[in-house]
Design a protein around this motif. Structure first.
Motif, mmCIF file in Angstrom:
data_model
loop_
_atom_site.group_PDB
_atom_site.id
_atom_site.type_symbol
_atom_site.label_atom_id
_atom_site.label_comp_id
_atom_site.label_asym_id
_atom_site.label_seq_id
_atom_site.Cartn_x
_atom_site.Cartn_y
_atom_site.Cartn_z
ATOM 1 N N SER A 163 68.659 -29.358 57.288
ATOM 2 C CA SER A 163 67.859 -29.508 56.290
ATOM 3 C C SER A 163 68.247 -27.739 56.302
ATOM 4 O O SER A 163 67.992 -27.634 54.604
ATOM 5 N N PHE B 8 70.575 -25.912 56.062
ATOM 6 C CA PHE B 8 72.375 -25.697 55.833
ATOM 7 C C PHE B 8 72.014 -26.184 54.487
ATOM 8 O O PHE B 8 72.101 -25.844 53.400
ATOM 9 N N TYR B 9 71.295 -27.700 54.093
ATOM 10 C CA TYR B 9 71.224 -27.928 52.654
ATOM 11 C C TYR B 9 70.412 -27.305 51.777
ATOM 12 O O TYR B 9 71.112 -26.942 50.381
ATOM 13 N N LEU B 10 70.055 -27.069 51.967
ATOM 14 C CA LEU B 10 68.877 -25.763 51.061
ATOM 15 C C LEU B 10 69.215 -24.495 50.863
ATOM 16 O O LEU B 10 69.900 -24.002 49.619
ATOM 17 N N ARG B 11 70.037 -23.775 52.057
ATOM 18 C CA ARG B 11 71.118 -22.798 51.507
ATOM 19 C C ARG B 11 72.055 -23.210 51.011
ATOM 20 O O ARG B 11 72.731 -22.435 49.906
ATOM 21 N N SER B 12 72.262 -24.104 50.855
ATOM 22 C CA SER B 12 74.242 -24.210 50.623
ATOM 23 C C SER B 12 74.037 -24.353 49.110
ATOM 24 O O SER B 12 74.506 -24.375 47.709
ATOM 25 N N ARG B 13 72.609 -24.678 47.892
ATOM 26 C CA ARG B 13 72.472 -24.704 47.213
ATOM 27 C C ARG B 13 71.739 -23.555 46.512
ATOM 28 O O ARG B 13 71.445 -23.080 45.549
ATOM 29 N N GLY B 14 71.544 -22.478 47.679
ATOM 30 C CA GLY B 14 71.357 -20.986 47.007
ATOM 31 C C GLY B 14 69.669 -20.157 47.734
ATOM 32 O O GLY B 14 69.747 -19.085 47.072
ATOM 33 N N VAL B 15 69.518 -21.103 48.122
ATOM 34 C CA VAL B 15 68.312 -20.809 48.504
ATOM 35 C C VAL B 15 68.208 -20.441 49.732
ATOM 36 O O VAL B 15 68.509 -21.009 50.337
ATOM 37 N N ASP B 16 67.224 -18.966 49.779
ATOM 38 C CA ASP B 16 67.835 -18.269 50.669
ATOM 39 C C ASP B 16 66.717 -18.554 52.233
ATOM 40 O O ASP B 16 65.958 -19.634 52.026
ATOM 41 N N LEU B 17 67.552 -18.169 53.272
ATOM 42 C CA LEU B 17 66.886 -18.650 54.858
ATOM 43 C C LEU B 17 65.651 -18.318 54.918
ATOM 44 O O LEU B 17 65.116 -19.715 54.646
ATOM 45 N N ARG C 20 62.765 -18.665 52.305
ATOM 46 C CA ARG C 20 62.951 -19.456 51.085
ATOM 47 C C ARG C 20 62.622 -21.013 52.163
ATOM 48 O O ARG C 20 61.917 -21.515 51.918
#
Lengths: 260, 445
Positions: B388, B390-399, B401
């Motif tokens: 989860s 990685f999914y969020l981070r792969s869209r640009g959301v920093d770790l 957040r």
């Protein structure tokens, strides 16, 4: 040539779990191109996608990956996204409790801030997203659910394409986004990729079947086997694979390179 | 100071304050108080040899020798109180400052509305015979801190929703600690009674306007009548230096519905107890809880669901989020007594540890003495899901957040279960603020 490739991979080796899955992979993607990557199960297709997106559990053990001329491997996933890399996941996770709309707005505003554009507020985002949802046939009701929460397989894939359409990446990587889709959903995926085609952007389309390539006509087709690209060609190669399977390639040594 | 010395401190304080305490209450309460202090003296402070206190050491409370004497309370403005309200309408709101009822800041219910919402001391003065049986030696007196409360209780809330009244607006009971609370212990005693066919939502909010060290030792007795319904939202947001002890004992009559939503955020040490007895057939009980701790906080949740009658349904979901070097305890007991056939009971306690030094002891227990029942229970301890993140981070959301999004998402289920919108929004806001505070604290080594 002269121009800096968008993506330049040389001798890439990578480990996922205990296995070294990529064993010296070379690939060059110029702006404006669509590359299809095909290959049998376990050949390293998803590992390549994950290396490019920066999945922490995949370890690069050799070679180099340059994106717009800079080392990509040292960037954390969120910074890659900011630089315009987008991975459409093969198996998108469900995240109950994080609303789709909230997440997409957050992601879009990260991208906009990075590009020096002002953030969109809730109303403006919704207006922007509505247009994109229409494009991919995404049910607006799903926007307020948790990310992929209770979505069907098709809805999850549409959600990936919706996010791609919203974020407008420079390099889109689609990891078997077409698998398990009916023809309508397949068209959505294809339209999504085609809508982004432009002289500055590129896409890597990983697929098991040549079916998708009828709708997204690739500039190059590569065959991945045992962690390396063993053959490259144009659209004809995909048709040949469809007819003959992968076995004949493994029997035939010798390698062809994509014309650069 | 040894625990024994802490005990002596309270016994001596009782002797010194007995006369003052008696001034403002009916004569029959005096012997009840005396019984209670004797009970406390014989039980003593619980030690970790006691199974119910195995993971929680109250030595610091014994040692602190908090002053239980009724003294003047601190000053609070109406603005301070407004900030603590979930529903700004401010009707049916009682405010207690450092344990004392504040008439100025409170808005008791009009008698004509079929509702009594007022201070317990007022209610005792007006209709003592009605309340006497409720205060007389409840079973819970067997617990040391309940006994201590029984000795020093002086005020609290009295809520009664009379027969058939459907009261929609939340009844808000606010307990505020001011800097004057430093070094003191308050002992609020609340009585909540929902009569047959009535329904209501009550919020108990223990809040603080200071960062002093003090103690709150609250006891709440709840009765949910035949076919009655109650949502009880307990918010514990005491000072991070405070010691919060509170228990809710619920008695459910036939076909009643009771839902507890308990959110524990503050306190150096918090002990949250809810004990429900499904005392008649056809009852429905839901115990939901969220405890969030960081830094050096210790939070202990104890629950009992006592299926004493057939055709009862209970659902329990307690979630823990532990950061820093905090420690959590969940001890949830479900008892199905002989004859409580067709009982359906579900219990779960998922925990999220967001730092390496955080720790949880969880002990869900199920004791079944009937044969035609459906029961399940379980507990999990986990970290944020890598896929989860990685999914969020792969869209640009920093770790950072992404971690926060997932943590808030984990917590959200408990607030979502609160039917009253204003109470739900209040809980969401306070939980978000708490998670924010956890985040700014540097992670312990």
């Amino acid at each position: 040539m002269g121009e800096t490739p968008l993506l330049e991979i040389q001798g890439l080796r990578a480990r996922a779990g205990d296995a070294e899955v990529l064993q010296g992979l070379d690939l060059i993607v110029q702006p404006g191109e669509v590359h299809a990557i095909m290959g049998p199960n376990g050949s390293g297709k998803s590992t390549l996608a994950n290396v490019l997106a920066g999945r922490p559990s995949v370890e690069v053990t050799g070679g180099s990956v340059l994106y717009q001329g800079n080392d990509l491997t040292t960037l954390v996933p969120e910074d890659r996204a900011k630089e315009g890399i987008f991975l459409a996941f093969q198996y998108p996770v469900e995240i109950p409790g994080v609303a789709n709309a909230y997440f997409m707005k957050a992601a879009l505003n990260v991208a906009r801030t990075h590009r020096g554009e002002p953030e969109l507020d809730g109303m403006d985002f919704l207006e922007f997203a509505r247009e994109k949802m229409k494009l991919v046939g995404f049910d607006e009701k799903l926007l307020n659910r948790g990310i992929n929460e209770g979505f069907s397989g098709g809805e999850k894939k549409r959600n990936e394409i919706l996010q791609m359409a919203i974020l407008e990446p420079r390099l889109a990587i689609l990891d078997e986004t077409d698998s398990g889709l009916d023809i309508d959903a397949l068209r959505v995926v294809a339209d999504g990729v085609n809508a982004l085609r432009s002289p500055e952007r590129a896409a890597i389309v990983i697929t098991h079947y040549q079916r998708l390539l009828e709708y997204v006509v690739p500039d190059f087709v590569h065959v991945l086997a045992d962690g390396r690209i063993v053959r490259s060609g144009d659209r004809e190669l995909a048709l040949e694979l469809e007819e003959r399977g992968y076995a004949w390639l493994e029997d035939a040594p010798g390698e062809t390179r994509a014309p650069l | 100071m040894k625990p024994d010395a802490g005990l002596e401190h309270f016994v001596a304080s009782f002797a010194a304050n007995e006369a003052v305490l008696a001034e403002s209450s009916p004569a029959w309460l005096a012997p009840l108080r005396r019984d209670a202090i004797e009970k406390f003296a014989s039980l003593g402070f619980p030690t970790r040899k006691n199974e119910a206190w195995k993971y929680t050491n109250v030595g610091a409370i014994a040692k602190a020798a908090f002053d239980p004497s009724p003294t003047a309370n601190g000053a609070v403005s109406s603005g301070d109180v407004r900030a603590l309200l979930a529903d700004r309408a401010q009707e049916c709101t009682l405010v207690f400052i450092d344990g004392r009822f504040d008439r100025e800041l409170s808005t008791p219910a009009a008698q004509s509305s079929g509702l009594v919402v007022g201070s317990l001391s007022d209610a005792l003065a007006e209709s003592p015979t009605e309340l006497r049986p409720l205060l007389e030696a409840p079973d819970s007196l067997q617990r040391p801190f309940t006994a201590l409360n029984g000795a020093f209780q002086r005020d609290g809330a009295y809520v009664r929703v009379t027969r058939g009244v459907q009261w929609e607006q939340p009844i808000q009971l606010i307990f505020v600690a001011t800097p004057e609370a430093a070094g003191r212990i308050s002992n609020p005693r609340n009585l909540i009674s929902i009569d047959a066919g009535a329904s209501a939502a009550v919020m108990l909010h223990y809040a603080s306007l200071c960062d002093a060290s003090y103690s709150t030792n609250a006891v709440t007795q709840v009765r949910v009548g035949v076919d009655a319904e109650l949502d009880l939202v307990t918010i514990q947001s005491e000072s991070d230096s405070a010691y919060h002890l509170s228990s809710v004992d619920v008695m459910q009559d036939r076909d009643s519905r009771f839902r507890s939503h308990w959110v524990s955020l503050g306190g150096a040490l918090a002990r949250n107890e809810v004990h429900a007895r499904l005392d008649a057939p056809g009852t429905d009980c839901a115990l939901n809880g969220l405890f969030v701790a960081g830094g050096e906080q210790h939070v202990d949740s104890q629950t009992t669901i006592d299926h004493a009658s057939p055709h009862g349904t209970s659902r329990e979901l307690y979630k823990g989020i532990l950061d820093g070097r905090s420690r959590g305890v969940f001890n949830g007991a479900i008892l199905v007594r002989p004859g409580a056939q067709k009982t359906s009971a579900q219990q779960s306690n998922p925990n999220l540890l967001t730092s390496n030094a955080a720790h949880i002891d969880t002990k869900p227990t199920l004791e079944i003495r009937a044969n035609d029942v459906k029961c399940s229970h379980g507990a999990t301890i986990g970290r944020l899901d890598d896929d989860s993140l990685f999914y969020l981070r792969s869209r640009g959301v920093d770790l950072q957040r992404a971690r926060k999004m997932l943590t808030v998402a984990f917590a959200s289920e408990i607030a979502q279960g609160i039917p009253q919108e204003s109470l739900r929004a209040q809980v969401e806001k306070l939980v978000a603020e708490k998670l924010e505070r956890n985040e700014v604290q540097p992670e312990a080594a």
